[in-house]
Scaffold this active site. Structure first.
Site, PDB file in Angstrom:
ATOM      1  N   ASP A   1     -16.370 -15.633  25.483  1.00  0.00           N
ATOM      2  CA  ASP A   1     -16.592 -14.805  26.667  1.00  0.00           C
ATOM      3  C   ASP A   1     -15.743 -13.546  26.538  1.00  0.00           C
ATOM      4  OD1 ASP A   1     -17.553 -14.024  29.093  1.00  0.00           O
ATOM      5  OD2 ASP A   1     -16.272 -15.319  30.280  1.00  0.00           O
TER       6      ASP A   1
ATOM      7  N   ASP B   1     -22.168 -10.289  27.000  1.00  0.00           N
ATOM      8  CA  ASP B   1     -20.741 -10.578  26.902  1.00  0.00           C
ATOM      9  C   ASP B   1     -20.400 -12.044  26.660  1.00  0.00           C
ATOM     10  OD1 ASP B   1     -21.594 -11.468  29.356  1.00  0.00           O
ATOM     11  OD2 ASP B   1     -19.838 -10.752  30.454  1.00  0.00           O
ATOM     12  N   GLU B   2     -21.378 -12.873  26.356  1.00  0.00           N
ATOM     13  CA  GLU B   2     -21.040 -14.273  26.117  1.00  0.00           C
ATOM     14  C   GLU B   2     -22.032 -14.938  25.184  1.00  0.00           C
ATOM     15  OE1 GLU B   2     -21.334 -17.176  29.228  1.00  0.00           O
ATOM     16  OE2 GLU B   2     -22.818 -15.984  30.320  1.00  0.00           O
TER      17      GLU B   2
END
Length: 372
Positions: A9, A107-108
């Site tokens: 993350d 973002d992850e």
């Protein structure tokens, strides 16, 4: 070697991308969203730097509200192309390792790997991302996706928030605590110690509304949920979701990680109006337009539709959602528009409306997965 699931993350990703190209903003409260002009109405914060969050600014809140909380912040417009490019850099860095990378967003992602030292792998992944992109990330380690995802929240916080896992793999057999910066492990071995006393709201997939529903059943903590009668949960939430919530309380989850791009399961379109909609005829006109537009998007992708959702956000920000399964799979915009208008009848349109949205669920396609 053991199969591990890691959740990567990125830290304050969108803000970090903006700070990367404007280093002079480092250490300042930065708010990204909309046009970047906090005086304009109907704009929403996409992300806020950690410095801005200290003033109570968070993603999803109106930009105007963010300005009231932190007028000294630097407000920037969203730049999706830049975030997409930065995300590609991150994922390419992770793919340079002998792992499986399952992307879940800019973002992850989940990373699947066979290793005897998941902490070292996590540290190596963090170092590679930082070296290649100058961006930072946190990594949660788990024996499934549920625990890996939750572990990331602890990886981002002070060690006082959760006791480090016990690593009994030392040469002399002694149990010791092992800490790695920006990394946390959550498995069946430490699940109850770490999670039992926490509110159900801290579980992945339980929001405020579901928390209230569970609380009404006397289920307040994760331990309560783990011990709950599955039949009671099924009766309240349905056979599938009831069983899923019971499993969630015990930290059970999927161990599969796939590097095949996730097949989209739906397409949506929503619009926030510059002026609130008051007249029903106007609401129907705008909803019909949105339904037809999103249907054309779906058909252009060669997909068919089996279910429709209609979202209505009133000026109070109350946002009910209604859905209906279609009697037959279709690609006909007129069928979708008519169904959307029929769903509108389920709403009490007593207040002005600021947003309308339509989401269409695709008819399923077969997908392939890899797992450990």
């Amino acid at each position: 070697m053991t199969w591990w699931v890691l959740h990567v993350d990125m830290d304050q990703f969108i803000a970090a991308v903006e700070i990367r190209r404007r280093p002079e903003l480092r250490g300042l409260p930065v708010v990204v969203g909309g046009s970047g002009d906090p005086t304009q109405p109907r704009q929403v914060v996409a992300t806020a730097s950690y410095e801005a969050r200290e003033y109570g600014v968070h993603s999803g809140m109106p930009v105007r509200a963010a300005y009231k909380k932190c007028p000294q912040a630097v407000f920037l417009p969203s730049d999706p192309a830049a975030y997409e490019a930065a995300s590609t850099e991150v994922m390419d860095a992770l793919r340079s390792f002998p792992v499986v990378v399952e992307v879940w967003g800019w973002d992850e992602c989940f990373v699947g790997a066979e290793t005897d030292d998941p902490e070292q792998l996590a540290a190596d992944l963090r170092a590679a991302v930082a070296e290649r992109t100058t961006l930072t990330c946190s990594v949660g380690i788990g024996d499934n996706k549920t625990r890996a995802k939750l572990a990331t929240t602890f990886a981002k916080q002070a060690r006082s928030h959760a006791t480090p896992f016990e690593d009994a793999s030392t040469a002399d057999g002694a149990v010791q605590h092992r800490e790695v910066d920006g990394v946390y492990r959550l498995t069946g071995a430490n699940w109850r110690e770490v999670m039992d006393h926490r509110a159900v709201r801290e579980l992945w997939g339980i929001g405020s509304r579901m928390e209230r529903n569970l609380n009404e059943l006397g289920i307040v903590t994760v331990a309560d949920l783990a011990a709950a009668d599955v039949d009671v949960l099924r009766k309240r939430f349905g056979p599938n979701m009831g069983a899923w919530y019971a499993a969630l309380g015990r930290g059970l989850g999927d161990t599969q990680v796939t590097d095949v791009p996730r097949e989209p399961v739906s397409r949506s379109r929503e619009e926030t109006f510059a002026e609130d909609l008051v007249e029903r005829a106007e609401v129907e006109e705008q909803l019909r337009r949105i339904a037809v537009e999103v249907t054309r998007d779906v058909v252009a992708e060669g997909r068919s539709i089996q279910r429709i959702w209609v979202k209505v956000r009133f000026i109070s920000f109350y946002t009910p959602i209604k859905s209906r399964k279609l009697p037959e799979i279709t690609q006909d915009p007129e069928v979708i528009a008519a169904t959307a208008l029929a769903l509108l009848e389920k709403f009490e349109l007593r207040r002005p409306i600021r947003l309308l949205g339509v989401r269409l669920e695709f008819a399923p396609l077969r997908t392939a997965c890899r797992s450990g």
